[in-house]
Design a protein around this motif. Structure first.
Motif, mmCIF file in Angstrom:
data_model
loop_
_atom_site.group_PDB
_atom_site.id
_atom_site.type_symbol
_atom_site.label_atom_id
_atom_site.label_comp_id
_atom_site.label_asym_id
_atom_site.label_seq_id
_atom_site.Cartn_x
_atom_site.Cartn_y
_atom_site.Cartn_z
ATOM 1 N N PHE A 1 0.800 -1.228 0.000
ATOM 2 C CA PHE A 1 0.000 0.000 0.000
ATOM 3 C C PHE A 1 0.836 1.283 0.000
ATOM 4 O O PHE A 1 0.476 2.247 -0.687
ATOM 5 C CB PHE A 1 -0.976 0.008 1.173
ATOM 6 C CG PHE A 1 -2.219 -0.795 0.918
ATOM 7 C CD1 PHE A 1 -2.911 -0.688 -0.273
ATOM 8 C CD2 PHE A 1 -2.695 -1.679 1.871
ATOM 9 C CE1 PHE A 1 -4.062 -1.436 -0.517
ATOM 10 C CE2 PHE A 1 -3.844 -2.433 1.642
ATOM 11 C CZ PHE A 1 -4.519 -2.310 0.444
ATOM 12 N N PRO A 2 1.935 1.366 0.758
ATOM 13 C CA PRO A 2 2.740 2.591 0.700
ATOM 14 C C PRO A 2 3.254 2.916 -0.697
ATOM 15 O O PRO A 2 3.416 4.087 -1.044
ATOM 16 C CB PRO A 2 3.895 2.292 1.666
ATOM 17 C CG PRO A 2 3.312 1.343 2.651
ATOM 18 C CD PRO A 2 2.406 0.466 1.839
ATOM 19 N N SER B 1 4.851 8.775 8.098
ATOM 20 C CA SER B 1 5.720 8.255 7.042
ATOM 21 C C SER B 1 6.527 7.038 7.485
ATOM 22 O O SER B 1 7.163 6.381 6.655
ATOM 23 C CB SER B 1 6.675 9.344 6.547
ATOM 24 O OG SER B 1 7.564 9.748 7.577
ATOM 25 N N LEU B 2 6.508 6.722 8.783
ATOM 26 C CA LEU B 2 7.172 5.498 9.239
ATOM 27 C C LEU B 2 6.583 4.272 8.545
ATOM 28 O O LEU B 2 7.279 3.282 8.320
ATOM 29 C CB LEU B 2 7.030 5.354 10.759
ATOM 30 C CG LEU B 2 7.852 6.312 11.621
ATOM 31 C CD1 LEU B 2 7.470 6.159 13.090
ATOM 32 C CD2 LEU B 2 9.347 6.065 11.430
ATOM 33 N N ILE B 3 5.294 4.342 8.210
ATOM 34 C CA ILE B 3 4.660 3.227 7.498
ATOM 35 C C ILE B 3 5.267 3.082 6.115
ATOM 36 O O ILE B 3 5.455 1.968 5.619
ATOM 37 C CB ILE B 3 3.137 3.437 7.415
ATOM 38 C CG1 ILE B 3 2.514 3.333 8.812
ATOM 39 C CG2 ILE B 3 2.494 2.429 6.467
ATOM 40 C CD1 ILE B 3 1.015 3.576 8.841
ATOM 41 N N ASN B 4 5.587 4.212 5.475
ATOM 42 C CA ASN B 4 6.222 4.156 4.160
ATOM 43 C C ASN B 4 7.641 3.602 4.240
ATOM 44 O O ASN B 4 8.049 2.785 3.410
ATOM 45 C CB ASN B 4 6.281 5.553 3.535
ATOM 46 C CG ASN B 4 4.918 6.098 3.185
ATOM 47 O OD1 ASN B 4 4.271 6.722 4.018
ATOM 48 N ND2 ASN B 4 4.467 5.866 1.963
ATOM 49 N N SER B 5 8.378 4.058 5.243
ATOM 50 C CA SER B 5 9.802 3.724 5.318
ATOM 51 C C SER B 5 10.078 2.391 5.997
ATOM 52 O O SER B 5 10.956 1.642 5.571
ATOM 53 C CB SER B 5 10.552 4.833 6.065
ATOM 54 O OG SER B 5 10.363 6.080 5.450
ATOM 55 N N SER C 1 8.760 -2.617 10.983
ATOM 56 C CA SER C 1 9.472 -2.375 12.244
ATOM 57 C C SER C 1 8.895 -1.142 12.925
ATOM 58 O O SER C 1 7.896 -1.238 13.641
ATOM 59 C CB SER C 1 10.976 -2.230 11.993
ATOM 60 O OG SER C 1 11.236 -1.232 11.009
ATOM 61 N N ASP C 2 9.482 0.019 12.697
ATOM 62 C CA ASP C 2 8.999 1.234 13.357
ATOM 63 C C ASP C 2 7.590 1.621 12.922
ATOM 64 O O ASP C 2 6.921 2.391 13.611
ATOM 65 C CB ASP C 2 9.950 2.399 13.068
ATOM 66 C CG ASP C 2 11.319 2.196 13.693
ATOM 67 O OD1 ASP C 2 11.444 1.299 14.546
ATOM 68 O OD2 ASP C 2 12.259 2.923 13.328
ATOM 69 N N GLY C 3 7.131 1.084 11.789
ATOM 70 C CA GLY C 3 5.809 1.441 11.281
ATOM 71 C C GLY C 3 4.695 0.490 11.683
ATOM 72 O O GLY C 3 3.610 0.530 11.084
ATOM 73 N N TRP C 4 4.927 -0.367 12.693
ATOM 74 C CA TRP C 4 3.848 -1.247 13.162
ATOM 75 C C TRP C 4 2.675 -0.399 13.659
ATOM 76 O O TRP C 4 2.835 0.770 14.010
ATOM 77 C CB TRP C 4 4.345 -2.185 14.261
ATOM 78 C CG TRP C 4 4.808 -1.508 15.523
ATOM 79 C CD1 TRP C 4 6.056 -1.006 15.773
ATOM 80 C CD2 TRP C 4 4.037 -1.251 16.708
ATOM 81 N NE1 TRP C 4 6.116 -0.454 17.034
ATOM 82 C CE2 TRP C 4 4.891 -0.590 17.632
ATOM 83 C CE3 TRP C 4 2.722 -1.505 17.081
ATOM 84 C CZ2 TRP C 4 4.466 -0.187 18.899
ATOM 85 C CZ3 TRP C 4 2.294 -1.104 18.349
ATOM 86 C CH2 TRP C 4 3.155 -0.459 19.235
ATOM 87 N N VAL C 5 1.483 -0.992 13.713
ATOM 88 C CA VAL C 5 0.288 -0.208 14.037
ATOM 89 C C VAL C 5 -0.238 -0.488 15.450
ATOM 90 O O VAL C 5 -0.391 0.425 16.251
ATOM 91 C CB VAL C 5 -0.828 -0.465 13.004
ATOM 92 C CG1 VAL C 5 -2.079 0.345 13.359
ATOM 93 C CG2 VAL C 5 -0.345 -0.082 11.601
ATOM 94 N N TYR C 6 -0.524 -1.760 15.745
ATOM 95 C CA TYR C 6 -1.065 -2.104 17.066
ATOM 96 C C TYR C 6 -0.344 -3.308 17.654
ATOM 97 O O TYR C 6 0.172 -4.163 16.923
ATOM 98 C CB TYR C 6 -2.548 -2.492 16.990
ATOM 99 C CG TYR C 6 -3.476 -1.485 16.382
ATOM 100 C CD1 TYR C 6 -3.759 -0.279 17.010
ATOM 101 C CD2 TYR C 6 -4.111 -1.762 15.175
ATOM 102 C CE1 TYR C 6 -4.641 0.631 16.449
ATOM 103 C CE2 TYR C 6 -4.993 -0.863 14.606
ATOM 104 C CZ TYR C 6 -5.250 0.332 15.243
ATOM 105 O OH TYR C 6 -6.120 1.228 14.675
ATOM 106 N N MET C 7 -0.379 -3.375 18.974
ATOM 107 C CA MET C 7 -0.075 -4.604 19.698
ATOM 108 C C MET C 7 -1.406 -5.088 20.258
ATOM 109 O O MET C 7 -2.098 -4.338 20.949
ATOM 110 C CB MET C 7 0.914 -4.347 20.835
ATOM 111 C CG MET C 7 1.313 -5.608 21.593
ATOM 112 S SD MET C 7 2.403 -6.680 20.626
ATOM 113 C CE MET C 7 3.950 -5.764 20.754
#
Length: 229
Positions: free
Chosen positions: A77-78, A134-138, A142-148
């Protein structure tokens, strides 16, 4: 004395050469790790790391040792949306269900609703996304995770997920579907955007929806995302 001077000269030359070679090696390492987006994407450029479970909703799940499950969206998606500018997240304590919307990704007011890979209770949000979407794009894995989340039907639902190798195979058909969607769009009322979504030779450009109207995003939601079974 002459011999000592000669030996000292040789050692000095060797030392200078070693320094030069070391600098070249360091420069080579920097060049090797440097990465720039190629400007196009395909099933071969999508990152699919091993060790995660993947879903047809273009999401992923990973169970930690404590039984909690981290979830997010995949690298697909990104590339479609371009750089994200905002997201809509659910709150901690809320319940999410597999194949129901758990996240909305937004670019300049245009959004796509993404469906969850598994069911569970949200224990933590990735609050970093609220200020740096933009962490989701990059770094989507890892850093772009959404939920635990605390999973509520993990054993059954992972039977419907892919491991990395199988997901890569499945992605081939996704790119066929994506190109079919774009072909229909261009035949209707978006022919003027052909140069935006395709490069010379028919390759898909990065951020193919980025500059398209909100109506196209809505069609993509209806005819691409929501039709996955």
């Amino acid at each position: 004395m002459v011999l000592l001077i000669f030996v000292a000269f040789i050692l000095l030359c060797l030392g200078v050469d070693a320094i030069v070679q070391l600098r070249k090696q360091k420069k080579g390492v920097v060049q090797e790790v440097a990465y720039s987006f190629p400007g196009f994407f395909s099933e071969n450029t999508i990152v699919v790391p091993k060790g995660l479970y993947f879903d047809k909703t273009h999401t992923w799940a990973f169970m930690d040792k404590d039984g909690m499950v981290k979830i997010g969206i995949d690298d697909f998606f990104p590339h479609v949306t371009g750089l994200l500018t905002n997201i809509k997240m659910k709150n901690s304590g809320e319940t999410i269900k597999k194949n129901e919307v758990f996240l909305s990704i937004i670019r300049n007011g245009k959004q796509l609703n993404i469906k969850a890979p598994v069911s569970g209770i949200i224990k933590a949000q990735n609050k970093a996304l609220l200020t740096n979407t933009s962490l989701i794009n990059s770094f989507p894995y890892s850093d772009g995770w959404v939920y635990m989340i605390e999973p509520t039907n993990w054993v059954r639902e992972i039977q419907f997920l892919f491991i990395a190798e199988n997901f890569k195979i499945w992605l081939r058909n996704e790119f066929i579907r994506l190109k079919d969607f774009l072909a229909v769009m261009q035949k209707t009322n978006e022919t003027r955007y052909a140069h935006v979504v395709l490069q010379d030779g028919g390759e898909l450009k990065e951020g193919i929806l980025m500059d398209l109207r909100s109506e196209v995003w809505e069609d993509f939601q209806t005819h691409f995302i929501d039709t996955v079974k």
